[in-house]
Write a protein that holds these residues in place. Structure first.
Motif, PDB file in Angstrom:
ATOM      1  N   ARG A  77       0.820  -1.209   0.000  1.00 42.94           N
ATOM      2  CA  ARG A  77       0.000   0.000   0.000  1.00 42.94           C
ATOM      3  C   ARG A  77       0.856   1.262   0.000  1.00 42.94           C
ATOM      4  NH1 ARG A  77      -4.266  -2.524   4.376  1.00 42.94           N
ATOM      5  NH2 ARG A  77      -5.789  -3.340   2.860  1.00 42.94           N
ATOM      6  N   ASP A 114      -0.332   1.502  -3.837  1.00 43.80           N
ATOM      7  CA  ASP A 114      -1.745   1.889  -3.802  1.00 43.80           C
ATOM      8  C   ASP A 114      -2.246   1.872  -2.361  1.00 43.80           C
ATOM      9  OD1 ASP A 114      -4.432   2.290  -4.200  1.00 43.80           O
ATOM     10  OD2 ASP A 114      -4.803   0.387  -5.210  1.00 43.80           O
ATOM     11  N   ALA A 118      -5.482  -0.206  -1.769  1.00 43.87           N
ATOM     12  CA  ALA A 118      -5.568  -1.602  -2.203  1.00 43.87           C
ATOM     13  C   ALA A 118      -6.332  -2.422  -1.168  1.00 43.87           C
ATOM     14  CB  ALA A 118      -4.167  -2.178  -2.396  1.00 43.87           C
ATOM     15  N   THR A 178      -6.746  -3.441  -6.755  1.00 38.41           N
ATOM     16  CA  THR A 178      -6.134  -2.118  -6.749  1.00 38.41           C
ATOM     17  C   THR A 178      -7.122  -1.057  -7.214  1.00 38.41           C
ATOM     18  OG1 THR A 178      -5.306  -2.211  -9.028  1.00 38.41           O
ATOM     19  CG2 THR A 178      -3.916  -3.190  -7.303  1.00 38.41           C
ATOM     20  N   VAL A 213       0.964   0.562 -11.351  1.00 37.89           N
ATOM     21  CA  VAL A 213       1.695  -0.322 -10.434  1.00 37.89           C
ATOM     22  C   VAL A 213       2.992  -0.778 -11.095  1.00 37.89           C
ATOM     23  CG1 VAL A 213       1.641  -2.510  -9.177  1.00 37.89           C
ATOM     24  CG2 VAL A 213      -0.424  -1.096  -9.304  1.00 37.89           C
ATOM     25  N   CYS A 244      -2.376  -9.273  -8.311  1.00 35.29           N
ATOM     26  CA  CYS A 244      -2.998  -7.943  -8.354  1.00 35.29           C
ATOM     27  C   CYS A 244      -3.951  -7.810  -9.536  1.00 35.29           C
ATOM     28  CB  CYS A 244      -1.927  -6.857  -8.461  1.00 35.29           C
ATOM     29  SG  CYS A 244      -0.584  -7.034  -7.270  1.00 35.29           S
ATOM     30  N   GLU A 278      -7.117  -5.015 -11.041  1.00 34.29           N
ATOM     31  CA  GLU A 278      -7.809  -3.744 -10.860  1.00 34.29           C
ATOM     32  C   GLU A 278      -9.235  -4.005 -10.369  1.00 34.29           C
ATOM     33  OE1 GLU A 278      -7.692  -0.978 -14.142  1.00 34.29           O
ATOM     34  OE2 GLU A 278      -5.777  -1.824 -14.810  1.00 34.29           O
TER      35      GLU A 278
END
Length: 211
Positions: free
Chosen positions: A61, A65, A68, A89, A96, A134, A136
């Motif tokens: 984080r 992000d 996240a 995310t 990223v 990860c 989105e």
């Protein structure tokens, strides 16, 4: 909100986790012990694993992000000891990747799948060795709803927890023979399929403990 769960490390020589909840205690009925009554070594391992996850998530984080969201098996307490850390995310994956390539993030890029239906990247935290899968959040809008659905089943108690764990363990043991063309060996998909079957067999409002 999701109920709070925590994972107890698998017994020696196995990959199968045990799930503890504040309300129901251990999902492993054969032991009859809670974490407080188990060996201090087992509790220490649990705390170390939780600490590693917390540190890795905090670093992710701070580097990539701040918003996240942890989800999936780690968030629900169902993760095997070598499971990925699934995160959603709030920023595009290209951002990223750009920050990771800029260096000094503490994460190594393992995999980038931009052309998948749901694009994803896999990063490894170099400090904890945990791997972050990860996606989105906007590309997987139902992820948290699926977590919440599974959490409601887990909250029904020990029989539901045990059933879900056994399905996951079976999927893991038989992943090489599961049909990839039908979306397997995605363990989460198999769990949802099993719960759907159970629900239709027992009725939409049935408690799995009565099935």
């Amino acid at each position: 909100s999701l109920p709070l769960f925590r994972m107890v490390p698998a017994e020696r020589g196995t990959k199968r986790p045990r799930l503890l909840t504040a309300e129901y205690g251990s999902s492993d009925d054969s032991s009859g012990e809670s974490c407080d009554a188990s060996s201090s070594a087992s509790c220490e391992e649990t705390l170390v694993a939780a600490s590693a996850l917390e540190k890795a998530l905090q670093r992710f984080r701070s580097m990539f992000d701040s918003e996240a969201i942890l989800h999936g098996s780690q968030a629900l307490g169902l993760a095997f000891e070598d499971a990925d850390v699934d995160v959603l995310t709030s920023v595009p994956l290209c951002d990223v990747l750009a920050r990771q390539r800029a260096g000094k993030t503490g994460f190594k890029l393992l995999l980038n799948i931009p052309m998948a239906k749901v694009p994803r990247i896999l990063l490894r935290c170099q400090q904890t060795r945990l791997e972050f899968d990860c996606v989105e959040a906007m590309r997987d809008p139902h992820a948290l709803k699926k977590d919440a659905l599974l959490a409601r089943w887990l909250a029904l108690g020990s029989p539901a927890v045990t059933f879900i764990q056994e399905v996951r363990s079976w999927a893991r043991d038989n992943r090489c023979s599961l049909p990839r063309e039908e979306g397997y060996p995605n363990t989460f998909l198999l769990v949802l399929s099993a719960l759907c079957f159970l629900r239709h067999q027992a009725g939409p409002s049935a408690d799995p403990s009565d099935s």
